[in-house]
Design a protein around this motif. Structure first.
Motif, PDB file in Angstrom:
ATOM      1  N   HIS A  71       0.898  -0.965  -0.085  1.00  0.00           N
ATOM      2  CA  HIS A  71      -0.134   0.071   0.122  1.00  0.00           C
ATOM      3  C   HIS A  71       0.745   1.150   0.347  1.00  0.00           C
ATOM      4  CE1 HIS A  71       0.599   0.100   3.992  1.00  0.00           C
ATOM      5  NE2 HIS A  71       0.672   0.769   3.972  1.00  0.00           N
ATOM      6  N   GLU A  72       1.987   0.890   0.445  1.00  0.00           N
ATOM      7  CA  GLU A  72       2.701   2.181   0.521  1.00  0.00           C
ATOM      8  C   GLU A  72       3.484   2.753  -0.721  1.00  0.00           C
ATOM      9  OE1 GLU A  72       5.246   1.867   5.334  1.00  0.00           O
ATOM     10  OE2 GLU A  72       5.752   0.704   3.488  1.00  0.00           O
ATOM     11  N   ALA A  74       1.719   2.116  -3.709  1.00  0.00           N
ATOM     12  CA  ALA A  74       0.950   2.899  -4.422  1.00  0.00           C
ATOM     13  C   ALA A  74       0.271   3.671  -3.835  1.00  0.00           C
ATOM     14  CB  ALA A  74      -0.640   1.559  -4.106  1.00  0.00           C
ATOM     15  N   SER A 100      -7.989   1.330  -3.570  1.00  0.00           N
ATOM     16  CA  SER A 100      -6.814   2.038  -3.553  1.00  0.00           C
ATOM     17  C   SER A 100      -6.384   3.280  -3.517  1.00  0.00           C
ATOM     18  CB  SER A 100      -6.514   2.204  -5.238  1.00  0.00           C
ATOM     19  OG  SER A 100      -6.341   3.386  -6.428  1.00  0.00           O
ATOM     20  N   ALA A 103      -7.137   2.099   0.174  1.00  0.00           N
ATOM     21  CA  ALA A 103      -6.436   1.830   0.730  1.00  0.00           C
ATOM     22  C   ALA A 103      -4.674   2.919   1.683  1.00  0.00           C
ATOM     23  CB  ALA A 103      -5.410   0.333   0.093  1.00  0.00           C
ATOM     24  N   THR A 104      -4.761   4.058   0.722  1.00  0.00           N
ATOM     25  CA  THR A 104      -3.681   4.969   0.672  1.00  0.00           C
ATOM     26  C   THR A 104      -4.006   5.827   1.508  1.00  0.00           C
ATOM     27  OG1 THR A 104      -4.524   5.768  -1.251  1.00  0.00           O
ATOM     28  CG2 THR A 104      -3.070   3.936  -0.912  1.00  0.00           C
ATOM     29  N   ALA A 149      -4.486   4.675  -9.238  1.00  0.00           N
ATOM     30  CA  ALA A 149      -3.181   4.761  -7.773  1.00  0.00           C
ATOM     31  C   ALA A 149      -2.061   5.225  -9.159  1.00  0.00           C
ATOM     32  CB  ALA A 149      -3.074   3.262  -7.521  1.00  0.00           C
TER      33      ALA A 149
END
Length: 221
Positions: A71-72, A74, A100, A103-104, A149
């Motif tokens: 996720h980092e 992305a 996405s 998640a971020t 993303a």
């Protein structure tokens, strides 16, 4: 933009990637050609941080990604379209595209609007559940999610696999349009059928080993 240096990776002690090195420049579209089982998906997943490296390094825009979680990565602007799409069946199309961002922790939705402008057909079925779509439509949604993303780098794993010719052509049109956005793109295929006119350079992968193909050898692939 993206640089892999002597990457080695094994799964259950079986070597999959062997001393893999490649570079993708800013705004370049690169092909990754290899038969099933050659290591294409493993390489994509390694770049996204879904599989740990045994040796070697992956750098993105000069930053070492060794300790960065998926996720980092992305959040750095890397988008990924898996071969099997990986949509959430009971989510709507728009919810799948928004995953996405969720998640971020990104609350900026301007890129979602940009994706709808790029692929108007997505907007027309944005409220439908993913499970009601055809395989080709699901590929378009997965590409849209990756684009939300992937503001800098896009990883497309077999985007044309199992897609009807008309939708494959549509996918090619969308990917071609990305050149104007200065996106770096890596496209994997088992052969050179669809990506020939899209890519600036081609890497071949065979038994986990990679090499840069010449124009003549790429055309013959």
């Amino acid at each position: 933009m993206l640089s892999l240096n002597m990457v080695n990776l094994s799964i259950q002690r079986v070597p999959i990637l062997r001393d893999v090195s490649l570079e993708i420049g800013t705004g370049a579209t690169c092909g990754l050609i290899g038969r099933n089982g050659a290591g294409k998906t493993t390489l994509m997943r390694a770049i996204m941080g879904a599989l740990p490296l045994e040796q070697g390094s992956i750098q993105y825009d000069g930053v070492d990604l060794h300790d960065a979680k998926p996720h980092e990565r992305a959040a750095l602007g890397i988008g990924y379209l898996p071969e099997d799409r990986r949509l959430v069946p009971h989510f709507s199309v728009e919810e799948n595209i928004m995953v996405s961002l969720w998640a971020t922790g990104n609350k900026e939705t301007r890129r979602v609007k940009w994706v709808y402008d790029l692929m108007p057909e997505i907007g027309r079925f944005a409220d439908r559940k993913a499970l009601t779509l055809s395989g080709g439509q699901q590929k378009l949604v997965a590409l849209a999610r990756a684009l939300v993303a992937g503001s800098n780098l896009l990883l497309l794993d077999e985007p044309f696999e199992g897609v009807a010719p008309a939708l494959a052509q549509r996918l090619m049109e969308v990917i071609a349009d990305l050149k104007a956005e200065n996106l770096s793109v890596l496209i994997s295929e088992s052969d050179y059928t669809h990506s020939e006119k899209l890519v600036d350079q081609v890497y071949s992968i065979e038994r986990g080993e990679i090499s840069l193909m010449t124009a003549s050898s790429a055309s013959a692939a």
